[in-house]
Write a protein that holds these residues in place. Structure first.
Motif, PDB file in Angstrom:
ATOM      1  N   GLY A  23       0.813  -1.211   0.000  1.00  0.00           N
ATOM      2  CA  GLY A  23       0.000   0.000   0.000  1.00  0.00           C
ATOM      3  C   GLY A  23       0.840   1.252   0.000  1.00  0.00           C
ATOM      4  O   GLY A  23       2.019   1.251  -0.362  1.00  0.00           O
ATOM      5  N   VAL A  24       0.208   2.332   0.417  1.00  0.00           N
ATOM      6  CA  VAL A  24       0.851   3.644   0.428  1.00  0.00           C
ATOM      7  C   VAL A  24       0.401   4.400   1.666  1.00  0.00           C
ATOM      8  O   VAL A  24      -0.737   4.231   2.142  1.00  0.00           O
ATOM      9  CB  VAL A  24       0.491   4.430  -0.863  1.00  0.00           C
ATOM     10  N   LEU A  25       1.290   5.207   2.209  1.00  0.00           N
ATOM     11  CA  LEU A  25       1.003   6.057   3.355  1.00  0.00           C
ATOM     12  C   LEU A  25       1.416   7.476   2.998  1.00  0.00           C
ATOM     13  O   LEU A  25       2.567   7.727   2.645  1.00  0.00           O
ATOM     14  CB  LEU A  25       1.759   5.576   4.602  1.00  0.00           C
ATOM     15  N   ALA A  26       0.466   8.404   3.055  1.00  0.00           N
ATOM     16  CA  ALA A  26       0.731   9.794   2.691  1.00  0.00           C
ATOM     17  C   ALA A  26       0.353  10.696   3.855  1.00  0.00           C
ATOM     18  O   ALA A  26      -0.590  10.416   4.608  1.00  0.00           O
ATOM     19  CB  ALA A  26      -0.054  10.182   1.445  1.00  0.00           C
ATOM     20  N   CYS A  27       1.087  11.798   3.984  1.00  0.00           N
ATOM     21  CA  CYS A  27       0.861  12.711   5.091  1.00  0.00           C
ATOM     22  C   CYS A  27       1.106  14.144   4.632  1.00  0.00           C
ATOM     23  O   CYS A  27       1.959  14.404   3.772  1.00  0.00           O
ATOM     24  CB  CYS A  27       1.773  12.368   6.267  1.00  0.00           C
ATOM     25  N   TYR A  28       0.320  15.067   5.213  1.00  0.00           N
ATOM     26  CA  TYR A  28       0.521  16.494   4.965  1.00  0.00           C
ATOM     27  C   TYR A  28       0.382  17.229   6.284  1.00  0.00           C
ATOM     28  O   TYR A  28      -0.608  17.061   7.004  1.00  0.00           O
ATOM     29  CB  TYR A  28      -0.500  17.042   3.969  1.00  0.00           C
ATOM     30  N   ASP A  29       1.396  18.045   6.601  1.00  0.00           N
ATOM     31  CA  ASP A  29       1.347  18.867   7.800  1.00  0.00           C
ATOM     32  C   ASP A  29       2.073  20.176   7.531  1.00  0.00           C
ATOM     33  O   ASP A  29       2.339  20.521   6.373  1.00  0.00           O
ATOM     34  CB  ASP A  29       1.953  18.124   9.001  1.00  0.00           C
ATOM     35  N   ALA A  30       2.390  20.905   8.588  1.00  0.00           N
ATOM     36  CA  ALA A  30       3.035  22.211   8.423  1.00  0.00           C
ATOM     37  C   ALA A  30       4.412  22.087   7.770  1.00  0.00           C
ATOM     38  O   ALA A  30       4.878  23.018   7.101  1.00  0.00           O
ATOM     39  CB  ALA A  30       3.151  22.902   9.785  1.00  0.00           C
ATOM     40  N   ALA A  31       5.078  20.961   7.947  1.00  0.00           N
ATOM     41  CA  ALA A  31       6.413  20.773   7.361  1.00  0.00           C
ATOM     42  C   ALA A  31       6.362  20.427   5.877  1.00  0.00           C
ATOM     43  O   ALA A  31       7.380  20.435   5.203  1.00  0.00           O
ATOM     44  CB  ALA A  31       7.156  19.685   8.116  1.00  0.00           C
ATOM     45  N   GLY A  32       5.170  20.085   5.354  1.00  0.00           N
ATOM     46  CA  GLY A  32       5.035  19.723   3.952  1.00  0.00           C
ATOM     47  C   GLY A  32       4.579  18.281   3.779  1.00  0.00           C
ATOM     48  O   GLY A  32       4.477  17.530   4.761  1.00  0.00           O
ATOM     49  N   PRO A  33       4.338  17.873   2.550  1.00  0.00           N
ATOM     50  CA  PRO A  33       3.843  16.510   2.318  1.00  0.00           C
ATOM     51  C   PRO A  33       4.976  15.496   2.229  1.00  0.00           C
ATOM     52  O   PRO A  33       6.112  15.839   1.899  1.00  0.00           O
ATOM     53  CB  PRO A  33       3.128  16.642   0.962  1.00  0.00           C
ATOM     54  N   TRP A  34       4.648  14.250   2.519  1.00  0.00           N
ATOM     55  CA  TRP A  34       5.549  13.135   2.261  1.00  0.00           C
ATOM     56  C   TRP A  34       4.722  11.892   1.949  1.00  0.00           C
ATOM     57  O   TRP A  34       3.584  11.765   2.368  1.00  0.00           O
ATOM     58  CB  TRP A  34       6.512  12.866   3.421  1.00  0.00           C
ATOM     59  N   VAL A  35       5.334  10.998   1.171  1.00  0.00           N
ATOM     60  CA  VAL A  35       4.651   9.781   0.718  1.00  0.00           C
ATOM     61  C   VAL A  35       5.595   8.596   0.915  1.00  0.00           C
ATOM     62  O   VAL A  35       6.776   8.667   0.554  1.00  0.00           O
ATOM     63  CB  VAL A  35       4.232   9.878  -0.768  1.00  0.00           C
ATOM     64  N   LYS A  36       5.042   7.511   1.464  1.00  0.00           N
ATOM     65  CA  LYS A  36       5.815   6.282   1.652  1.00  0.00           C
ATOM     66  C   LYS A  36       5.051   5.102   1.054  1.00  0.00           C
ATOM     67  O   LYS A  36       3.826   5.077   1.086  1.00  0.00           O
ATOM     68  CB  LYS A  36       6.066   6.017   3.142  1.00  0.00           C
ATOM     69  N   ILE A  37       5.793   4.143   0.520  1.00  0.00           N
ATOM     70  CA  ILE A  37       5.211   2.911  -0.006  1.00  0.00           C
ATOM     71  C   ILE A  37       5.356   1.818   1.047  1.00  0.00           C
ATOM     72  O   ILE A  37       6.423   1.657   1.645  1.00  0.00           O
ATOM     73  CB  ILE A  37       5.899   2.495  -1.317  1.00  0.00           C
ATOM     74  N   ARG A  38       4.275   1.076   1.240  1.00  0.00           N
ATOM     75  CA  ARG A  38       4.290   0.006   2.240  1.00  0.00           C
ATOM     76  C   ARG A  38       4.555  -1.333   1.580  1.00  0.00           C
ATOM     77  O   ARG A  38       3.896  -1.715   0.622  1.00  0.00           O
ATOM     78  CB  ARG A  38       2.949  -0.059   2.981  1.00  0.00           C
ATOM     79  N   LEU A  39       5.546  -2.052   2.088  1.00  0.00           N
ATOM     80  CA  LEU A  39       5.852  -3.412   1.663  1.00  0.00           C
ATOM     81  C   LEU A  39       5.862  -4.286   2.914  1.00  0.00           C
ATOM     82  O   LEU A  39       6.896  -4.470   3.566  1.00  0.00           O
ATOM     83  CB  LEU A  39       7.211  -3.482   0.951  1.00  0.00           C
ATOM     84  N   GLY A  40       4.679  -4.804   3.263  1.00  0.00           N
ATOM     85  CA  GLY A  40       4.572  -5.562   4.504  1.00  0.00           C
ATOM     86  C   GLY A  40       4.751  -4.646   5.696  1.00  0.00           C
ATOM     87  O   GLY A  40       4.102  -3.606   5.809  1.00  0.00           O
ATOM     88  N   PRO A  41       5.672  -4.973   6.607  1.00  0.00           N
ATOM     89  CA  PRO A  41       5.903  -4.104   7.771  1.00  0.00           C
ATOM     90  C   PRO A  41       6.847  -2.937   7.486  1.00  0.00           C
ATOM     91  O   PRO A  41       7.028  -2.068   8.335  1.00  0.00           O
ATOM     92  CB  PRO A  41       6.543  -5.060   8.788  1.00  0.00           C
ATOM     93  N   LYS A  42       7.444  -2.903   6.296  1.00  0.00           N
ATOM     94  CA  LYS A  42       8.419  -1.879   5.944  1.00  0.00           C
ATOM     95  C   LYS A  42       7.755  -0.739   5.182  1.00  0.00           C
ATOM     96  O   LYS A  42       6.824  -0.940   4.406  1.00  0.00           O
ATOM     97  CB  LYS A  42       9.554  -2.475   5.106  1.00  0.00           C
ATOM     98  N   PHE A  43       8.284   0.487   5.380  1.00  0.00           N
ATOM     99  CA  PHE A  43       7.818   1.673   4.669  1.00  0.00           C
ATOM    100  C   PHE A  43       9.020   2.347   4.007  1.00  0.00           C
ATOM    101  O   PHE A  43      10.012   2.642   4.684  1.00  0.00           O
ATOM    102  CB  PHE A  43       7.132   2.658   5.619  1.00  0.00           C
ATOM    103  N   LEU A  44       8.922   2.566   2.707  1.00  0.00           N
ATOM    104  CA  LEU A  44       9.991   3.206   1.956  1.00  0.00           C
ATOM    105  C   LEU A  44       9.518   4.566   1.476  1.00  0.00           C
ATOM    106  O   LEU A  44       8.498   4.676   0.792  1.00  0.00           O
ATOM    107  CB  LEU A  44      10.397   2.338   0.749  1.00  0.00           C
TER     108      LEU A  44
END
Length: 237
Positions: A23-44
């Motif tokens: 899957g994918v994990l995305a976040c947006y806050d005051a510091a700016g956006p970031w996106v990570k790809i999920r591979l099982g328990p790992k996030f890249l």
């Protein structure tokens, strides 16, 4: 013995495909956006990408080498005999193909939506404006928008973890927003959707390929079947 080991490995891979989530994990806050790809328990992390000077230099040299190779190839083509351009596919045929592929894409998108799980839905909004009256009005509208969005998501997706809040702050003039969304599905689900869509797409492509093939004329089409005309005029004329 080797056969049993291979069978055991195959069974483990099948079980892993049903457990491993992608899957994918995305976040947006005051510091700016970031996106990570999920591979099982790992996030890249894929955005923003961390710059490596050595990799950037290698990428620059590789791009320059490709440009030089392309220029040399273009110069060689200019000196060679012009090649006959490939036959272009009719635009109407492409539109027909896209039209026939639409049901396959729609079905795959529906299956993907039903299998997709929202692992994390976090939304924290602190609303603020210069005018306190406008801030209060927009605060109420904000809740209406959030409730409508949540109703849509809950009706179409499975939400595992949800944290939503909307606060009103009269002491500041700019709103603050924090959003984090995580989506995932198992590798087996993704593989099943992909293989199903690929099989149906190949069937559609094969049918279109058969329709586009020119009809072959049978041997001796100008005369009787199996006879060859050597330029002699028929005596029946």
């Amino acid at each position: 013995m080797i056969g049993k080991i291979l069978l055991l490995i195959l069974v483990l891979l099948v079980l892993l495909a049903f457990v491993l989530r992608l899957g994918v994990l995305a976040c947006y806050d005051a510091a700016g956006p970031w996106v990570k790809i999920r591979l099982g328990p790992k996030f890249l992390q894929v955005y923003p990408r961390k710059k490596d000077p050595d990799k950037e230099e290698k990428k620059k040299r590789k791009k320059q080498a490709k440009a030089e190779k392309r220029a040399a190839k273009k110069a060689k083509k200019a000196t060679d005999k012009p090649e006959k351009p490939p036959a272009k596919r009719p635009v109407g045929g492409i539109l027909d193909l896209v039209w026939d592929l639409l049901p396959v894409v729609r079905e795959a998108a529906g299956r993907f939506r039903r299998k997709l799980q929202i692992d994390d839905l976090t939304l924290h909004v602190t609303w603020a404006e210069e005018d306190p009256a406008d801030a209060a009005i927009h605060y109420g509208r904000g809740w209406a928008v959030i409730e409508t969005l949540l109703a849509f998501l809950e009706a179409n997706f499975t939400i595992k973890n949800r944290q939503v809040s909307l606060d009103l702050d009269y002491l500041t003039e700019q709103p603050r927003v924090y959003i984090r969304v995580g989506l995932s599905l198992t590798a087996a689900q993704l593989l099943g959707i992909g293989l199903g869509a690929a099989g149906k797409s190949l069937k559609v492509l094969w049918n279109h390929r058969k329709l586009l093939k020119p009809a072959r004329r049978p041997a001796g089409a100008d005369g009787k079947k199996g006879e060859v005309n050597h330029g002699k005029q028929s005596s029946c004329e």
